[in-house]
Enzyme design. Sequence first.
Site, PDB file in Angstrom:
ATOM      1  N   ARG A   1     -15.369 -14.268 -10.860  1.00 46.76           N
ATOM      2  CA  ARG A   1     -14.995 -12.845 -10.802  1.00 46.76           C
ATOM      3  C   ARG A   1     -16.227 -11.953 -10.662  1.00 46.76           C
ATOM      4  NH1 ARG A   1      -9.836 -12.897 -11.460  1.00 46.76           N
ATOM      5  NH2 ARG A   1      -8.943 -14.531 -12.727  1.00 46.76           N
TER       6      ARG A   1
ATOM      7  N   HIS B   1       1.785   0.864 -12.913  1.00 43.29           N
ATOM      8  CA  HIS B   1       2.615  -0.321 -13.169  1.00 43.29           C
ATOM      9  C   HIS B   1       4.070   0.121 -13.218  1.00 43.29           C
ATOM     10  CE1 HIS B   1       3.565  -4.343 -14.542  1.00 43.29           C
ATOM     11  NE2 HIS B   1       4.344  -3.805 -15.467  1.00 43.29           N
TER      12      HIS B   1
ATOM     13  N   GLY C   1       0.774  -1.241   0.000  1.00 41.32           N
ATOM     14  CA  GLY C   1       0.000   0.000   0.000  1.00 41.32           C
ATOM     15  C   GLY C   1       0.802   1.287   0.000  1.00 41.32           C
ATOM     16  N   SER C   2       2.033   1.263  -0.521  1.00 47.79           N
ATOM     17  CA  SER C   2       2.803   2.522  -0.490  1.00 47.79           C
ATOM     18  C   SER C   2       2.237   3.551  -1.474  1.00 47.79           C
ATOM     19  CB  SER C   2       4.294   2.267  -0.762  1.00 47.79           C
ATOM     20  OG  SER C   2       4.525   1.946  -2.106  1.00 47.79           O
ATOM     21  N   ASN C   3       1.731   3.108  -2.612  1.00 44.97           N
ATOM     22  CA  ASN C   3       1.086   4.063  -3.529  1.00 44.97           C
ATOM     23  C   ASN C   3      -0.187   4.618  -2.907  1.00 44.97           C
ATOM     24  OD1 ASN C   3       2.402   4.447  -6.294  1.00 44.97           O
ATOM     25  ND2 ASN C   3       2.633   2.248  -5.916  1.00 44.97           N
TER      26      ASN C   3
ATOM     27  N   ASN D   1      -4.600   2.678 -13.085  1.00 46.31           N
ATOM     28  CA  ASN D   1      -3.689   1.691 -12.501  1.00 46.31           C
ATOM     29  C   ASN D   1      -2.276   2.253 -12.600  1.00 46.31           C
ATOM     30  OD1 ASN D   1      -2.763  -0.877 -11.491  1.00 46.31           O
ATOM     31  ND2 ASN D   1      -2.149  -1.417 -13.580  1.00 46.31           N
TER      32      ASN D   1
ATOM     33  N   ASP E   1      -2.317  -4.519 -17.438  1.00 47.37           N
ATOM     34  CA  ASP E   1      -1.271  -3.499 -17.578  1.00 47.37           C
ATOM     35  C   ASP E   1      -1.248  -2.902 -18.989  1.00 47.37           C
ATOM     36  OD1 ASP E   1      -0.509  -3.970 -14.913  1.00 47.37           O
ATOM     37  OD2 ASP E   1       0.780  -5.629 -15.532  1.00 47.37           O
TER      38      ASP E   1
ATOM     39  N   GLU F   1       6.902   6.396  -8.744  1.00 44.84           N
ATOM     40  CA  GLU F   1       5.474   6.036  -8.686  1.00 44.84           C
ATOM     41  C   GLU F   1       4.731   6.986  -7.747  1.00 44.84           C
ATOM     42  OE1 GLU F   1       4.338   1.885  -8.279  1.00 44.84           O
ATOM     43  OE2 GLU F   1       6.378   1.257  -8.685  1.00 44.84           O
TER      44      GLU F   1
HETATM   45  C1  GAR Z   1       3.778  -1.081  -7.188  1.00 45.93           C
HETATM   46  O1  GAR Z   1       5.110  -1.110  -7.596  1.00 45.93           O
HETATM   47  C2  GAR Z   1       2.840  -1.063  -8.384  1.00 45.93           C
HETATM   48  O2  GAR Z   1       3.369  -0.323  -9.452  1.00 45.93           O
HETATM   49  C3  GAR Z   1       2.767  -2.533  -8.728  1.00 45.93           C
HETATM   50  O3  GAR Z   1       2.656  -3.164  -7.493  1.00 45.93           O
HETATM   51  C4  GAR Z   1       3.380  -2.403  -6.512  1.00 45.93           C
HETATM   52  C5  GAR Z   1       2.466  -2.169  -5.343  1.00 45.93           C
HETATM   53  O4  GAR Z   1       3.180  -1.532  -4.320  1.00 45.93           O
HETATM   54  N1  GAR Z   1       1.676  -2.817  -9.572  1.00 45.93           N
HETATM   55  C6  GAR Z   1       1.714  -3.743 -10.534  1.00 45.93           C
HETATM   56  O5  GAR Z   1       2.683  -4.451 -10.732  1.00 45.93           O
HETATM   57  C7  GAR Z   1       0.465  -3.835 -11.380  1.00 45.93           C
HETATM   58  N2  GAR Z   1       0.650  -4.774 -12.423  1.00 45.93           N
HETATM   59  P1  GAR Z   1       2.400  -0.764  -3.182  1.00 45.93           P
HETATM   60  O6  GAR Z   1       1.395  -1.781  -2.612  1.00 45.93           O
HETATM   61  O7  GAR Z   1       3.461  -0.423  -2.201  1.00 45.93           O
HETATM   62  O8  GAR Z   1       1.729   0.414  -3.782  1.00 45.93           O
END
Ligand code: GAR
Length: 229
Positions: A77, A121, A23-25, A119, A157, A186
Amino acid sequence: MVKAGPHRGASKPRVAILISGRGSNMVALVEAAKADDFPAEIAVVISNRADAAGLARAVKEGVPTVTIESKSFGKDRAAFEEKLQSALEDHRVELICLGGFMRLFTAEFVQAWYGKMLNIHPSLLPSFPGLDPHGQALSAGVKVSGATVHFVTPETDAGPIVMQGVVEVRDDDTPDTLSERILTIEHQIYPNALRLLARGKLRLDGAVCRLTDEADAAGSLISPRPAKE
Ligand code: GAR
């Protein structure tokens, strides 16, 4: 041409952040949204895993959380998305940000939220979608990599690109060191991209996302510093 984003009203559009892990984003978006002039409000954090570390971080930030364990739905789903959709409605959500949300959607769900779901990526899409983008980048020997914020389409993606940030790839990089460098990018581009979407500054021209006003592009390019001589 389709205008992306929320219906324009007096109040700030309400955003759900969907997570599966750290969850850092999500935290970067929540922090950015604390500014009075940020044009969106983070209404809820939804996780498809009860053990996602990001849930505790959201609670600490004072953001409501919802957990809908996707595992119990197996391959169904649509049934999972029915629960998700009702949580989104309960929280009057208009925009969705996926932040490391590791669950595929049906085409119907994606269509219903098209132009309103972003999203992030950690690669310069369309290069290296899917799993292990950092390993893919290192194996390909690219000299720059980065992160991409894009609108969500049924393909994984993929989808119109809103914003990208670039980092250099060093000879001694490992997937972990590259991931760490990209993560800081990011955390910069995701709030910027959400800001543009929430302000109604993005339009979709087929597969391409454009700014309604070129002036908004100022400052959106993040690129590596040139190497020292
Ligand atoms: C992030 O690096 C994001 O870009 C990636 O997962 C990580 C989640 O980190 N997403 C993908 O790879 C999507 N295909 P976070 O939980 O710390 O935000």
